[in-house]
Design a protein around this motif. Structure first.
Motif, PDB file in Angstrom:
ATOM      1  N   GLN A   1       0.847  -1.193   0.000  1.00  0.00           N
ATOM      2  CA  GLN A   1       0.000   0.000   0.000  1.00  0.00           C
ATOM      3  C   GLN A   1       0.882   1.242   0.000  1.00  0.00           C
ATOM      4  N   PRO A   2       1.054   1.855  -1.159  1.00  0.00           N
ATOM      5  CA  PRO A   2       1.939   3.012  -1.230  1.00  0.00           C
ATOM      6  C   PRO A   2       1.477   4.177  -0.362  1.00  0.00           C
ATOM      7  N   ASP A   3       0.187   4.247  -0.056  1.00  0.00           N
ATOM      8  CA  ASP A   3      -0.304   5.349   0.757  1.00  0.00           C
ATOM      9  C   ASP A   3      -0.432   4.965   2.235  1.00  0.00           C
ATOM     10  N   PHE A   4       0.234   3.886   2.647  1.00  0.00           N
ATOM     11  CA  PHE A   4       0.178   3.449   4.038  1.00  0.00           C
ATOM     12  C   PHE A   4       0.632   4.560   4.984  1.00  0.00           C
ATOM     13  N   ALA A   5       1.709   5.265   4.649  1.00  0.00           N
ATOM     14  CA  ALA A   5       2.240   6.304   5.526  1.00  0.00           C
ATOM     15  C   ALA A   5       1.195   7.383   5.802  1.00  0.00           C
ATOM     16  N   GLU A   6       0.487   7.783   4.765  1.00  0.00           N
ATOM     17  CA  GLU A   6      -0.557   8.805   4.931  1.00  0.00           C
ATOM     18  C   GLU A   6      -1.664   8.299   5.861  1.00  0.00           C
ATOM     19  N   LYS A   7      -2.079   7.055   5.680  1.00  0.00           N
ATOM     20  CA  LYS A   7      -3.131   6.473   6.514  1.00  0.00           C
ATOM     21  C   LYS A   7      -2.663   6.315   7.955  1.00  0.00           C
ATOM     22  N   ALA A   8      -1.433   5.880   8.133  1.00  0.00           N
ATOM     23  CA  ALA A   8      -0.891   5.701   9.481  1.00  0.00           C
ATOM     24  C   ALA A   8      -0.805   7.041  10.211  1.00  0.00           C
ATOM     25  N   ARG A   9      -0.392   8.073   9.503  1.00  0.00           N
ATOM     26  CA  ARG A   9      -0.301   9.403  10.132  1.00  0.00           C
ATOM     27  C   ARG A   9      -1.684   9.956  10.473  1.00  0.00           C
ATOM     28  N   LEU A  10      -2.673   9.693   9.625  1.00  0.00           N
ATOM     29  CA  LEU A  10      -4.030  10.132   9.907  1.00  0.00           C
ATOM     30  C   LEU A  10      -4.571   9.404  11.142  1.00  0.00           C
ATOM     31  N   PHE A  11      -4.299   8.110  11.254  1.00  0.00           N
ATOM     32  CA  PHE A  11      -4.704   7.345  12.424  1.00  0.00           C
ATOM     33  C   PHE A  11      -4.108   7.983  13.688  1.00  0.00           C
ATOM     34  N   GLY A  12      -2.819   8.274  13.648  1.00  0.00           N
ATOM     35  CA  GLY A  12      -2.156   8.897  14.797  1.00  0.00           C
ATOM     36  C   GLY A  12      -2.750  10.257  15.123  1.00  0.00           C
ATOM     37  N   ALA A  13      -3.057  11.032  14.092  1.00  0.00           N
ATOM     38  CA  ALA A  13      -3.646  12.358  14.309  1.00  0.00           C
ATOM     39  C   ALA A  13      -5.015  12.246  14.974  1.00  0.00           C
ATOM     40  N   LYS A  14      -5.791  11.252  14.582  1.00  0.00           N
ATOM     41  CA  LYS A  14      -7.110  11.062  15.184  1.00  0.00           C
ATOM     42  C   LYS A  14      -6.981  10.681  16.658  1.00  0.00           C
ATOM     43  N   VAL A  15      -6.073   9.777  16.957  1.00  0.00           N
ATOM     44  CA  VAL A  15      -5.875   9.369  18.359  1.00  0.00           C
ATOM     45  C   VAL A  15      -5.377  10.560  19.180  1.00  0.00           C
ATOM     46  N   ARG A  16      -4.419  11.318  18.645  1.00  0.00           N
ATOM     47  CA  ARG A  16      -3.910  12.504  19.357  1.00  0.00           C
ATOM     48  C   ARG A  16      -5.025  13.504  19.624  1.00  0.00           C
ATOM     49  N   SER A  17      -5.834  13.776  18.604  1.00  0.00           N
ATOM     50  CA  SER A  17      -6.912  14.751  18.731  1.00  0.00           C
ATOM     51  C   SER A  17      -7.942  14.308  19.771  1.00  0.00           C
ATOM     52  N   LEU A  18      -8.355  13.053  19.705  1.00  0.00           N
ATOM     53  CA  LEU A  18      -9.347  12.541  20.650  1.00  0.00           C
ATOM     54  C   LEU A  18      -8.804  12.537  22.077  1.00  0.00           C
ATOM     55  N   ARG A  19      -7.544  12.149  22.227  1.00  0.00           N
ATOM     56  CA  ARG A  19      -6.932  12.135  23.562  1.00  0.00           C
ATOM     57  C   ARG A  19      -6.936  13.542  24.153  1.00  0.00           C
ATOM     58  N   ALA A  20      -6.550  14.520  23.357  1.00  0.00           N
ATOM     59  CA  ALA A  20      -6.513  15.903  23.824  1.00  0.00           C
ATOM     60  C   ALA A  20      -7.920  16.418  24.119  1.00  0.00           C
ATOM     61  N   GLU A  21      -8.852  16.120  23.220  1.00  0.00           N
ATOM     62  CA  GLU A  21     -10.232  16.578  23.388  1.00  0.00           C
ATOM     63  C   GLU A  21     -10.849  16.027  24.672  1.00  0.00           C
TER      64      GLU A  21
END
Length: 102
Positions: free
Chosen positions: A7-27
């Motif tokens: 999956q050439p776009d794995f990095a983008e998906k992995a970073r989005l996953f991390g961003a969602k977890v970071r955002s929810l944790r902070a929220e």
């Protein structure tokens, strides 16, 4: 074959996953330690996920992006009180006030 190999776009998906977890944790006002306890995961693993960094290096000596298992995704979703599909849906960006409808 690992997901990162086909999956050439794995990095983008992995970073989005991390961003969602970071955002929810902070929220939700959760510390890394509290999130780890709620999810039943180590604080070190949570820290790596939040930093978009895996614990293993690739052939170039750079850290691979995290690739959490389904179990980890479900644990995080439960701990963050969000539907697991939100965390892995790469068509939806980071949203504010995401929660499960109960």
């Amino acid at each position: 074959m690992p997901a990162t190999d086909h999956q050439p776009d794995f990095a983008e998906k992995a970073r989005l996953f991390g961003a969602k977890v970071r955002s929810l944790r902070a929220e939700r006002g959760l510390s890394e330690r509290t999130l780890a306890e709620r999810a039943g995961l180590s604080r070190g693993y949570i820290s790596l996920l939040l930093k978009d960094r895996g614990s293993h290096k690739d052939s170039h000596g750079e850290y691979k992006l995290p690739n959490p298992t389904l179990d980890v995704i479900w644990r995080l979703a439960d701990a963050l009180d969000v539907d697991p599909t939100y965390l892995v849906d790469h068509t939806r960006g980071v949203e504010v006030n995401v929660g499960r409808s109960r």
